[in-house]
Design a protein around this motif. Structure first.
Motif, short mmCIF file in Angstrom:
data_model
loop_
_atom_site.label_atom_id
_atom_site.label_comp_id
_atom_site.label_asym_id
_atom_site.label_seq_id
_atom_site.Cartn_x
_atom_site.Cartn_y
_atom_site.Cartn_z
N PRO A 55 0.83 -1.22 0.00
CA PRO A 55 0.00 0.00 0.00
C PRO A 55 0.86 1.27 0.00
O PRO A 55 1.93 1.30 0.61
CB PRO A 55 -0.80 -0.13 1.29
N LYS A 56 0.38 2.30 -0.71
CA LYS A 56 1.10 3.58 -0.73
C LYS A 56 0.68 4.44 0.45
O LYS A 56 1.38 5.38 0.82
CB LYS A 56 0.81 4.30 -2.04
N THR A 57 -0.48 4.10 1.02
CA THR A 57 -0.95 4.81 2.23
C THR A 57 -1.19 3.76 3.30
O THR A 57 -0.65 2.67 3.25
CB THR A 57 -2.24 5.58 1.92
N ASN A 58 -2.02 4.06 4.27
CA ASN A 58 -2.28 3.11 5.35
C ASN A 58 -3.49 2.21 5.10
O ASN A 58 -4.00 1.57 6.02
CB ASN A 58 -2.50 3.88 6.67
N GLU A 59 -3.99 2.18 3.82
CA GLU A 59 -5.18 1.37 3.54
C GLU A 59 -4.85 -0.12 3.67
O GLU A 59 -3.72 -0.54 3.44
CB GLU A 59 -5.70 1.65 2.14
N ARG A 60 -5.87 -0.89 4.03
CA ARG A 60 -5.69 -2.32 4.16
C ARG A 60 -5.68 -2.97 2.78
O ARG A 60 -6.34 -2.51 1.85
CB ARG A 60 -6.81 -2.94 5.00
N THR A 61 -4.91 -4.05 2.68
CA THR A 61 -4.83 -4.80 1.43
C THR A 61 -5.38 -6.20 1.64
O THR A 61 -5.60 -6.64 2.79
CB THR A 61 -3.37 -4.91 0.94
N ASP A 64 -3.13 -8.15 3.80
CA ASP A 64 -3.33 -7.85 5.23
C ASP A 64 -4.47 -8.68 5.80
O ASP A 64 -4.37 -9.24 6.90
CB ASP A 64 -3.66 -6.36 5.42
#
Length: 680
Positions: A55-61, A64
Motif C-alpha cells: 500500500p502507498k498509504t495506510n489502507e488495508r490490502t 493484510d
C-alpha cells in the motif's frame, strides 16, 4: 506479517512437511517438472505480490486480511486438526473451513484458470483460422439453408425500404442471399483474419492479469466461500495415519469419486464422495460424504502429482518423488484441454461429422464370372470375347476394393450402343428407356441404367464396344481410359445401394413437382458424377486435363446457348423451348463440374491445376467462387454418404441451377399455382 512475498500456501501449513533436522531454517523440498530443490518455507509456495501490491498509504490490502485471518483463525484450526490422533473423528465445520480456505486461496486455481484462458485462445485460433470451421459455425457449410439464416433474412427484409417487396418471392430472395453469403464468405473471412489474430493474442497476453484480478476479487468477498464450506461440513471427517510419506500438492486437497481423483476446486460437488487433505508428512484428514471413509494413502502421492498444476512440496527427496515430478500437471492440463475441446466440438457440431464408411478396405471378394452377367453383342474376332471377359473381370477385381456389386445387374458390351440401351429390359413395363447421348456436347459410349429385378432397384451398365477393344489395347493410356470408363459406370451400382439403404423409396419415384423437379433433374447428374468420379479416380489419375476440358467446353456451349435462347424468347415467347434449351445447358455444366471436382478430390489434386485457361474463364464469368461453393456442397454430401437424413439434402443443390441462370437474367421462381421463369 504482510509484505512483498505472499504465500498461496501459508507457512504455518507447510510446517507439517518440513525436511527433518533443518531446525530453525525450516526447509522443504519443492518438486517441479524442470527442477527439484530445497527451499526455506518463507520462499516456497509464494510469489511476489501474489494478492496485492504494497500500500502507498495506510489502507488495508487483501494480503493484510489474509495474514490477519491466518493469525487469528486459521492457525488455531490447523493446530486443532493436527492434534487429533489417527482414527479420531474431528469437527466437520473446522475441517470444512480449513479446506474451503486453502483450496480457494492457492496458486493452483489461478494457474488452472490462466492455462484455461490461454488454451482457449490457442484453440480458438486453431478453430477460427480454419475457414471450414467458421462456415460450419455460421451454418454455411451445407447445401440447406439454415432456419436461423431464414429468420435473419426475414427480419432484415422487414426493416429495409425495398420497393415492391411483396412482388419478390421470399424463397427467391433467400436463395440469392444464401448463395451470395456462401460465395462471398472466403473474402470476408480473409479480411477479418488479422484482426482476429490480434484479438486472440491480446486475450492470451491479458490472461494472467484477468485471472489474478478475478481471483483476488473472489477472495476479497470471502476468504471462506460459504457454499463450499457448507457442502464440506456435511462430510464425516477423521484423521488417518499414512504408511508412507505424503506430498502436499499446490491444489492442497483432492476429491475422489466416480471420475477418479481431481483437485477439490475442479470436482463437481455431486461427484465428491471422498476428500483427502494431507495434514502432515504422515497423516491426512479424510472426509466421506456417506460416513467414515477409508482411503488407500499409498496411492495418494501419484494422484496428487498428476493433479498439481505447477509443483508439489515434500519432506524428502526420493527417487519415487523425482519420478512423480515428471507427471505434474498431467491431469489439470488434460481436463482443461478436454473441456475446451468439447466446447469447440459442440460449437462445430462435430457429432454430425462422423466419417462415412472407409473406401480403402476390401468390402468383399472380387466377383467370379458367374456372379456378374456379361453380355457381348456384335461382331468380334473369335478369340475376343474370352479376352474381353478376362479384362472386365480385372476391372471388377480392382473396383471391389472400393465398391460393392450387390446392385450390379449386369454389363452389356455392344457394337450397336444405342440399340443396346434401347433394347435393355428394365423390368418396369411402361417406363421408357433412356437414349444414347448424341448432341452438340458429344457422343456417349457408356451408361448405367436403373432396372428393377424382383422388386430391387439395380444398375445395368451398357458400353460401346470401343471400350472393350481399348481394354485389350497394348497402349497403357487406352487401357486406363477404358478401365475408368467402365468403372465409372459400375460404381453407380454401389451408389444406388448406399442411397437406397439410407433413403428407401426415393429412387425411381416422383419425389417433387414443378420447379423443384426441374432443379432435381439438373443437379442429380452433378452429384452422381461427383460420387462416381471420386470413387474411380484411381483408375485413371492422369485424366484431370480431360475433365477440365469437358467443363470448359460445357461452359462455352452454355454461354453461347443461353444468351441466344434468351434473345429468341423475346420473339417466339415459347416458355417450354426456353426452359428445355437453357436448363439442359446448365445441367451439362453441373454434370461436368461434378465430374471434375469428384476426380480432383479422389486424386487429391487441385481441380484447376495446370489449366490457367479454365481458371481464367471461370474468373471472367465470375464463377470461381461458385465452383468452390459447389465443391463444398458435394463434399458435404459425400462425407455424409449412407447417413443422409432426407432427400431434402440433395434437393438443396437445386439453387446451383438457378445460380448459373441468374447472370443471364433468367430467374426461375415458384408461385402459389406453379412456377415460372422471369426474363426481364
Amino acid at each position: 506479517m504482510a509484505g512483498k512475498v505472499q504465500h498461496e500456501i501459508p507457512q504455518l501449513y507447510q510446517r507439517g512437511f518440513l525436511i527433518p533436522g533443518t531446525g530453525k531454517a525450516e526447509r522443504i523440498f519443492v518438486f517441479r517438472n524442470d527442477a527439484i530443490y530445497p527451499s526455506n518455507i518463507n520462499r516456497s509456495a509464494a510469489e511476489s505480490f501474489f494478492y496485492s501490491e504494497l500500500p502507498k498509504t495506510n489502507e488495508r490490502t487483501l494480503d493484510d486480511d489474509i495474514t490477519e485471518y491466518e493469525d487469528k483463525r486459521l492457525k488455531g484450526l490447523i493446530a486443532t486438526l493436527r492434534s487429533h490422533t489417527p482414527g479420531e473423528i474431528v469437527d466437520g465445520e473446522a475441517a470444512a473451513e480449513v479446506i474451503a480456505h486453502l483450496t480457494t486461496r492457492n496458486a493452483h486455481i489461478r494457474g488452472a484458470f490462466k492455462f484455461g484462458l490461454e488454451t482457449m485462445a490457442v484453440s480458438a485460433w486453431e478453430v477460427l483460422a480454419d475457414e471450414d470451421n467458421v462456415r460450419r459455425m455460421a451454418g454455411l457449410d451445407g447445401p440447406m439453408i439454415p432456419d436461423r439464416f431464414r429468420e435473419i433474412i426475414a427480419d432484415s427484409l422487414e426493416k429495409l425500404p425495398i420497393p415492391n417487396r411483396d412482388q419478390i418471392p421470399p424463397k427467391l430472395l433467400e436463395m440469392m442471399l444464401f448463395a451470395a453469403a456462401r460465395e462471398g464468405f472466403s473474402s470476408i473471412f480473409a479480411s477479418q483474419m488479422p484482426q482476429l489474430k490480434s484479438m486472440l493474442a491480446f486475450m492470451s497476453n491479458l490472461a494472467p492479469a484477468v485471472v489474478r484480478d478475478g481471483h483476488n476479487r473472489a477472495l476479497s468477498e470471502s476468504l471462506v466461500p460459504d457454499k463450499r464450506a457448507e457442502d464440506l461440513s456435511g462430510f464425516t471427517w477423521r484423521v488417518q495415519e499414512s504408511p508412507v510419506d505424503l506430498v502436499l500438492p499446490d491444489c492442497v486437497a483432492l476429491a475422489f469419486g466416480e471420475d477418479g481423483p481431481e483437485p477439490v476446486m475442479m470436482a463437481s460437488s455431486s461427484k465428491k464422495d471422498t476428500i483427502v487433505l494431507p495434514l502432515t508428512t504422515r497423516s491426512a484428514l479424510v472426509g466421506g460424504r456417506h460416513g467414515v471413509a477409508e482411503v488407500d494413502l499409498t496411492t495418494f502421492n501419484d494422484a496428487a502429482a498428476r493433479c498439481a498444476h505447477a509443483y508439489f512440496l515434500a519432506a524428502s527427496k526420493t527417487p519415487e518423488f523425482e519420478a512423480l515430478a515428471q507427471t505434474i500437471g498431467g491431469f489439470t492440463d488434460h481436463i482443461i484441454r478436454s473441456v475446451v475441446e468439447t466446447s469447440f466440438d459442440k460449437l462445430l457440431r462435430k457429432e454430425e461429422l462422423e466419417p462415412a464408411e472407409p473406401t480403402t478396405t476390401p468390402r468383399r471378394q472380387p466377383p467370379s464370372s458367374s456372379q456378374i452377367t456379361l453380355i457381348i453383342q456384335g461382331e468380334f474376332e473369335p478369340d475376343a470375347p474370352p479376352k474381353i471377359t478376362a479384362a472386365v473381370k480385372e476391372v471388377l477385381a480392382q473396383a471391389a476394393w472400393s465398391m460393392g456389386f450387390d446392385r450390379l445387374d449386369g454389363i452389356t458390351i455392344a457394337d450397336d450402343y444405342a440399340g443396346g440401351i434401347a433394347n435393355l429390359d428394365r423390368g418396369m413395363p411402361g417406363v421408357k428407356n433412356p437414349v444414347a447421348r448424341n448432341d452438340e456436347f458429344g457422343t456417349g459410349f457408356a451408361q448405367s441404367i436403373s432396372v428393377r429385378r424382383d422388386g430391387v432397384i439395380k444398375e445395368h451398365v451398357v458400353v460401346q464396344s470401343v471400350v472393350a477393344h481399348n481394354l485389350l489395347s497394348d497402349n497403357e493410356a487406352d487401357r486406363a481410359w477404358a478401365g475408368h470408363a467402365l468403372a465409372n459406370q459400375i460404381v453407380h451400382a454401389e451408389i444406388t445401394d448406399v442411397f437406397d439403404e439410407a433413403l428407401p423409396g426415393i429412387l425411381l419415384s416422383r419425389t417433387c413437382e414443378g420447379l423443384d423437379a426441374q432443379r432435381q433433374a439438373a443437379t442429380y447428374p452433378a452429384w452422381m458424377a461427383y460420387f462416381a468420379g471420386r470413387a474411380t479416380a484411381h483408375f485413371d489419375p492422369n485424366r484431370l486435363d480431360q475433365t477440365q476440358e469437358l467443363l470448359q467446353r460445357a461452359l462455352e456451349i452454355a454461354y453461347r446457348t443461353i444468351p441466344d435462347e434468351r434473345l429468341a424468347f423475346q420473339t417466339h415467347g415459347n416458355h417450354a423451348r426456353l426452359v428445355d434449351k437453357t436448363f439442359f445447358a446448365v445441367r451439362t455444366v453441373l454434370e461436368q463440374a461434378g465430374a471434375l471436382l469428384g476426380h480432383a478430390d479422389g486424386a487429391e489434386v487441385d481441380p484447376l491445376a495446370g489449366c490457367p485457361a479454365l481458371e481464367s474463364d471461370l474468373r471472367a464469368k465470375e464463377l470461381l467462387a461458385w465452383l468452390a461453393d459447389l465443391r463444398r456442397d458435394l463434399v458435404w454430401l459425400w462425407d455424409r454418404r449412407g447417413r443422409w437424413q432426407s432427400y431434402e439434402e440433395f434437393l438443396a443443390l437445386g439453387r446451383h441451377m438457378d445460380r448459373l441462370l441468374w447472370p443471364h437474367a433468367i430467374i426461375p421462381w415458384s408461385r402459389g399455382d406453379g412456377w415460372d421463369v422471369a426474363v426481364p
